[in-house]
Every structure is written in structure tokens, then in C-alpha cells.
Design an enzyme around this catalytic site. Structure first.
Site, PDB file in Angstrom:
ATOM      1  N   GLU A 190      -3.965  -3.929  13.811  1.00  0.00           N
ATOM      2  CA  GLU A 190      -3.497  -3.083  14.052  1.00  0.00           C
ATOM      3  C   GLU A 190      -3.958  -2.179  15.121  1.00  0.00           C
ATOM      4  O   GLU A 190      -3.527  -1.321  15.037  1.00  0.00           O
ATOM      5  CB  GLU A 190      -2.073  -2.461  12.558  1.00  0.00           C
ATOM      6  CG  GLU A 190      -1.475  -3.396  11.948  1.00  0.00           C
ATOM      7  CD  GLU A 190      -1.081  -2.763  11.406  1.00  0.00           C
ATOM      8  OE1 GLU A 190      -0.771  -1.596  11.101  1.00  0.00           O
ATOM      9  OE2 GLU A 190      -0.346  -3.058   9.633  1.00  0.00           O
ATOM     10  N   ASN A 220      -6.724  -8.416  12.476  1.00  0.00           N
ATOM     11  CA  ASN A 220      -5.722  -8.661  11.616  1.00  0.00           C
ATOM     12  C   ASN A 220      -4.478  -7.560  12.883  1.00  0.00           C
ATOM     13  O   ASN A 220      -4.628  -6.673  12.435  1.00  0.00           O
ATOM     14  CB  ASN A 220      -5.692  -8.319  10.426  1.00  0.00           C
ATOM     15  CG  ASN A 220      -4.120  -8.986   9.159  1.00  0.00           C
ATOM     16  OD1 ASN A 220      -4.249  -9.090   9.381  1.00  0.00           O
ATOM     17  ND2 ASN A 220      -3.913  -7.323   8.626  1.00  0.00           N
ATOM     18  N   HIS A 277       4.865 -10.518   8.563  1.00  0.00           N
ATOM     19  CA  HIS A 277       5.877  -9.586   7.680  1.00  0.00           C
ATOM     20  C   HIS A 277       8.110 -10.583   8.544  1.00  0.00           C
ATOM     21  O   HIS A 277       7.933  -9.329   9.591  1.00  0.00           O
ATOM     22  CB  HIS A 277       5.675  -8.389   7.885  1.00  0.00           C
ATOM     23  CG  HIS A 277       4.582  -8.251   7.292  1.00  0.00           C
ATOM     24  ND1 HIS A 277       4.947  -8.039   5.481  1.00  0.00           N
ATOM     25  CD2 HIS A 277       3.676  -7.171   7.290  1.00  0.00           C
ATOM     26  CE1 HIS A 277       3.622  -7.472   5.013  1.00  0.00           C
ATOM     27  NE2 HIS A 277       2.891  -7.121   6.254  1.00  0.00           N
ATOM     28  N   ASP A 327       5.921 -12.027   4.222  1.00  0.00           N
ATOM     29  CA  ASP A 327       7.244 -11.894   3.692  1.00  0.00           C
ATOM     30  C   ASP A 327       8.363 -11.959   4.557  1.00  0.00           C
ATOM     31  O   ASP A 327       7.987 -11.655   5.510  1.00  0.00           O
ATOM     32  CB  ASP A 327       6.806 -11.010   2.814  1.00  0.00           C
ATOM     33  CG  ASP A 327       6.551  -9.020   3.414  1.00  0.00           C
ATOM     34  OD1 ASP A 327       6.364  -8.555   2.959  1.00  0.00           O
ATOM     35  OD2 ASP A 327       6.077  -9.672   4.566  1.00  0.00           O
ATOM     36  N   GLU A 365      -0.129 -11.692   5.070  1.00  0.00           N
ATOM     37  CA  GLU A 365       1.064 -10.915   4.402  1.00  0.00           C
ATOM     38  C   GLU A 365       2.243 -11.494   4.567  1.00  0.00           C
ATOM     39  O   GLU A 365       3.163 -10.545   4.833  1.00  0.00           O
ATOM     40  CB  GLU A 365       0.394  -9.143   5.258  1.00  0.00           C
ATOM     41  CG  GLU A 365      -1.341  -8.849   4.878  1.00  0.00           C
ATOM     42  CD  GLU A 365      -1.227  -7.268   5.712  1.00  0.00           C
ATOM     43  OE1 GLU A 365      -0.200  -6.403   6.405  1.00  0.00           O
ATOM     44  OE2 GLU A 365      -2.041  -7.256   6.364  1.00  0.00           O
TER      45      GLU A 365
HETATM   46  O1  G3I Z   1      -1.586   5.928  -4.798  1.00  0.00           O
HETATM   47  C1  G3I Z   1      -0.476   6.874  -4.038  1.00  0.00           C
HETATM   48  C2  G3I Z   1      -0.465   7.810  -5.428  1.00  0.00           C
HETATM   49  O2  G3I Z   1      -1.167   8.519  -5.806  1.00  0.00           O
HETATM   50  C3  G3I Z   1       0.650   8.665  -5.329  1.00  0.00           C
HETATM   51  O3  G3I Z   1       1.286   9.072  -6.613  1.00  0.00           O
HETATM   52  C4  G3I Z   1       1.629   7.815  -4.767  1.00  0.00           C
HETATM   53  C5  G3I Z   1       2.948   8.753  -3.800  1.00  0.00           C
HETATM   54  O4  G3I Z   1       2.521   9.258  -2.633  1.00  0.00           O
HETATM   55  O5  G3I Z   1       1.687   7.209  -3.024  1.00  0.00           O
HETATM   56  C6  G3I Z   1       0.118   6.505  -3.675  1.00  0.00           C
HETATM   57  O6  G3I Z   1      -0.348   5.320  -2.172  1.00  0.00           O
HETATM   58  C7  G3I Z   1       0.938   4.943  -2.015  1.00  0.00           C
HETATM   59  C8  G3I Z   1      -0.097   3.391  -1.091  1.00  0.00           C
HETATM   60  O7  G3I Z   1       0.662   2.260  -1.233  1.00  0.00           O
HETATM   61  C9  G3I Z   1      -0.665   3.366  -3.318  1.00  0.00           C
HETATM   62  O8  G3I Z   1       1.144   2.923  -3.379  1.00  0.00           O
HETATM   63  C10 G3I Z   1       1.564   5.264  -0.619  1.00  0.00           C
HETATM   64  O9  G3I Z   1       2.468   6.551  -0.299  1.00  0.00           O
HETATM   65  C11 G3I Z   1       2.062   4.252   0.539  1.00  0.00           C
HETATM   66  O10 G3I Z   1       2.174   4.164   1.910  1.00  0.00           O
HETATM   67  C12 G3I Z   1       1.273   3.033   0.355  1.00  0.00           C
HETATM   68  O11 G3I Z   1       2.034   1.557   0.740  1.00  0.00           O
HETATM   69  C13 G3I Z   1       1.154   0.890   1.381  1.00  0.00           C
HETATM   70  C14 G3I Z   1       1.598   0.976   3.362  1.00  0.00           C
HETATM   71  O12 G3I Z   1       0.356  -0.560   3.001  1.00  0.00           O
HETATM   72  C15 G3I Z   1       1.065   1.894   3.507  1.00  0.00           C
HETATM   73  O13 G3I Z   1       0.378   1.799   4.815  1.00  0.00           O
HETATM   74  C16 G3I Z   1       1.595  -0.468   0.715  1.00  0.00           C
HETATM   75  O14 G3I Z   1       1.593  -0.425  -0.796  1.00  0.00           O
HETATM   76  C17 G3I Z   1       1.420  -1.174   1.372  1.00  0.00           C
HETATM   77  O15 G3I Z   1       2.042  -3.329   1.335  1.00  0.00           O
HETATM   78  C18 G3I Z   1       1.442  -1.619   2.734  1.00  0.00           C
HETATM   79  O16 G3I Z   1       0.666  -2.780   2.944  1.00  0.00           O
HETATM   80  C19 G3I Z   1       0.563  -3.054   4.391  1.00  0.00           C
HETATM   81  C20 G3I Z   1      -0.933  -3.610   5.036  1.00  0.00           C
HETATM   82  O17 G3I Z   1      -1.534  -2.489   4.211  1.00  0.00           O
HETATM   83  C21 G3I Z   1      -0.917  -3.581   6.243  1.00  0.00           C
HETATM   84  N1  G3I Z   1       0.093  -4.588   7.197  1.00  0.00           N
HETATM   85  C22 G3I Z   1       1.494  -3.544   7.119  1.00  0.00           C
HETATM   86  C23 G3I Z   1       1.465  -3.351   5.222  1.00  0.00           C
HETATM   87  C24 G3I Z   1       2.824  -3.024   4.517  1.00  0.00           C
HETATM   88  O18 G3I Z   1       3.286  -1.933   5.630  1.00  0.00           O
END
Ligand code: G3I
Length: 340
Positions: free
Chosen positions: A165, A208, A245, A275, A273
């Protein structure tokens, strides 16, 4: 930018596409007479030399429904978060590979190939990195991160999202502002790919991004120009990942053209990715067909298993419902892959 925001901006155009898309009746792919029509996504994709994978969250590996589908349906795995910088090098020089090791080791024991996601990204980046303003310091930090992470997984990762990105949304067609571009200049992507090639020559190196599926979009054209330039100068790049997406209307009508035009530059293309809001059968079939119709589209990864596992769960965008049951889009996906 939150990807959902992005989707909102495209929804109007997507609804237009939906009207057009309804005119396109997806023809079920017909497998060659001697081909085996497999009954699972990964096995059927393998019939054409492709993979069908999913994002995996280490925290869900204790869920039997989740792992049952994972092992039955998918022959490729991408860690959803566990290989991102905020997990692997939360503080400078201190590496934590535990969460990703759990996913990689399990995939290896189940014969699933691995995609590495992601080495250089402005998001989920620790502040000790994003606060660096000295170019030589940041260059060393970036190259060390790439090298240490790739060395740890050397020989075990089929394809790496080396840079994720890096291009701006909207009409500029330029790289987005980030600590990497702002401190190192636009050459940081080339440097990252050259470092990655040295670290693991066997891995496919991918760029990507999202919202690069529509051929005429400025962002798509910007990435295309970069890849064309890299290939012309021998910069090591092996593939482009199209996150895909999508809104409810599914892929833009030019998606296959986009995949084909990038492939013609001499790179593999991968849907990385996938969906789709509300997961319509036609939208998934159109997406899969676009890949099947481009020889160098080497695989498709959905961004999660069940709707409840999705980062956008409220839009029910995946192939399995929250109880792990196959949705209609699952069958249209399998059929379009050529399966039973
Ligand atoms: O690990 C912490 C945990 O310790 C904490 O308690 C919890 C609540 O704050 O947060 C957890 O981290 C979260 C992480 O996912 C793991 O679950 C983050 O807040 C959350 O923002 C993060 O979201 C991820 C997101 O990327 C972040 O940008 C999504 O799961 C993931 O599906 C998403 O994937 C991205 C790709 O990597 C790149 N392309 C876009 C795609 C969708 O945004």
C-alpha cells in the site's frame, strides 16, 4: 485510510457496475474431460496449477470449526497480522516470531504454502520507526528488518508482500506520503525489493495494494508504471498482489484487463485479500473467472474464513457463514474454478 472508507467512495461506481454486471451471466467454467473435478477450493485450484488460500489469525487456531475448514479447503496461508512490523519487531532489534511461527509451522505440517505479509508498510508500524527522520538510520532499519524477518523464514515463504500500500488513493497516481517515502524518497520501494532478493532468492517478491483493480484508475496506472520501470531496469519483482476488497458489485468490469496487462509486463498476478460485501455468487464468480482467464494469475486468497472472522464482518463478505457453513458464493467459486 480505513479500507472501508475507500469502499464507500467506490460504492456509487460499484452500483453502476452492478447494473452492467447483471448483463454478464457468468458461464460456469467447464473442466477438461480428463480433469478431476475436486470438491474443495484448494484442490480444485491446484488442478490448474493455482492455489486457493486464506488469511489466518493465530488466535483462532484453537477453534476446531475454523481449523477444520482451513485444513479441508485451503492450500495457501497468509498470516493476517502476525508478520507485520508491530508484531515482529515491536522495539528496535527485538524480534518476536512466535505468533507467525505458529501459523507457518502449522501450515507446513498441512502441506499449505505460505504468503508472507508484509515487510514494509506504513500501517501497523511501531512509532520507533515512524519517528525516524534521518535517511541513513531509516535505510539501515528498513533493510535490517527485511533481512532479519526473511532470514528467519528463509525457504519457507512462497511469496512475500515486500511493500504494501505505498501508492496514494485518488487521482495523483503517485506514492503516498509515509515515513519511508518522505525520508528515503520514492526509491525506497526499489531498495526494499533489492534487499529482499538478497535475503531469500527463492521467494517470489510482490508489491501488494488495494484499489488497483480498475484499469483506468490513476492509482492502478501509477503502480503499472512502477512495475514496468522495475522490469525494464532489472529491479527484482516477481508479482503484484491485488487485494480485491470489493463492494457489493464485486470487481470492476476491467479487472481481467488489469490482471492481463500487469501479467504482460512479466510478473505473476495474485488476488491476495479477497472479500466482497454481501458475497454475491456472481461477484465471486466474476472475480475467480478473471483470474482463471489470465495464465499468470497464480492464486487467490480470501481474507478470512467465516464472516465472523472478517475485519469487515458486518458486511458478511466471505465464503462461510459465522457457523462455518458454506454460502452460495462458495459453490459459485468452486464451480468457476472448475470443481464439482
Ligand atoms: O493485537 C491487539 C490486541 O492485543 C488488542 O487487545 C486489540 C484491541 O485493541 O487489538 C489487537 O490488534 C488488532 C489487530 O488487528 C490484531 O487483531 C488491531 O487493533 C486491529 O486494527 C488489526 O486490524 C487488522 C488491520 O489489517 C489493521 O490495519 C485486521 O485484523 C486485518 O484483517 C487488516 O488487514 C489489512 C491487510 O493487512 C492489508 N490490507 C488491508 C487489510 C484490511 O485492513
Amino acid at each position: 485510510m480505513n479500507p472501508l472508507t475507500r469502499l464507500g467512495r467506490r460504492r456509487a461506481s460499484v452500483l453502476t457496475l452492478l447494473a452492467v454486471g447483471a448483463l454478464v451471466t457468468p458461464a460456469a467454467a467447464t473442466a477438461a474431460p480428463d480433469a478431476v473435478r475436486a470438491s474443495t477450493l484448494g484442490a480444485q485450484a491446484a488442478q490448474s496449477g493455482r492455489y486457493f488460500g486464506t488469511a489466518v489469525a493465530s488466535g483462532r487456531l484453537g477453534d476446531g470449526t475454523y481449523t477444520g475448514i482451513l485444513d479441508r479447503e485451503f492450500n495457501s496461508v497468509t498470516p493476517e497480522n502476525e508478520m507485520k512490523w508491530d508484531t515482529t519487531e515491536r522495539s528496535r532489534g527485538s524480534f518476536n516470531f512466535g505468533p507467525a511461527d505458529q501459523i507457518v509451522n502449522r501450515a507446513a505440517s498441512h502441506g499449505q504454502r505460505m504468503r508472507g505479509h508484509t515487510l514494509v508498510w506504513h500501517s501497523q508500524l511501531p512509532s520507533w520507526v515512524s519517528s525516524i527522520r534521518d535517511a541513513n538510520t531509516l535505510r539501515g532499519v528498513m533493510n535490517n528488518h527485511i533481512t532479519q524477518v526473511m532470514n528467519h523464514y528463509k525457504g519457507r515463504i512462497y511469496a512475500w508482500d515486500v511493500v504494501n500500500e505505498a501508492f496514494a488513493d485518488g487521482g495523483s497516481g503517485q506514492m503516498r506520503s509515509s515515513v519511508f517515502r518522505d525520508v528515503l524518497g520514492t526509491g525506497f520501494i526499489e531498495e526494499a525489493f533489492r534487499t529482499a532478493r538478497s535475503a531469500d532468492p527463492a521467494a517470489k517478491l510482490c508489491y501488494n495494494d488495494y484499489s488497483i483493480e480498475n484499469w483506468s484508475d490513476a492509482k492502478t496506472q501509477g503502480v503499472y508504471r512502477m512495475v514496468r520501470d522495475f522490469k525494464s531496469r532489472g529491479v527484482p519483482i516477481d508479482c503484484v498482489g491485488f487485494q480485491s476488497h470489493f463492494g457489493a458489485g464485486g470487481p470492476p468490469s476491467s479487472f481481467q484487463t488489469t490482471l492481463s496487462n500487469f501479467a504482460a509486463l512479466g510478473v505473476d498476478v495474485q488476488i491476495t485479500e479477497l472479500d466482497i460485501a454481501q458475497a454475491s455468487s456472481a461477484a465471486y464468480a466474476n472475480t475467480v473467472r478473471a483470474c482463471m482467464n489470465v495464465a499468470r494469475c497464480t492464486g487467490i486468497t480470501v481474507w478470512g474464513i467465516r464472516d465472523s472472522d472478517s475485519w469487515r464482518s458486518g458486511e458478511n463478505p466471505l465464503l462461510f457463514d459465522r457457523n462455518g457453513n458454506k454460502k452460495a458464493a462458495y459453490q459459485s467459486t468452486l464451480t468457476t474454478l472448475g470443481g464439482a
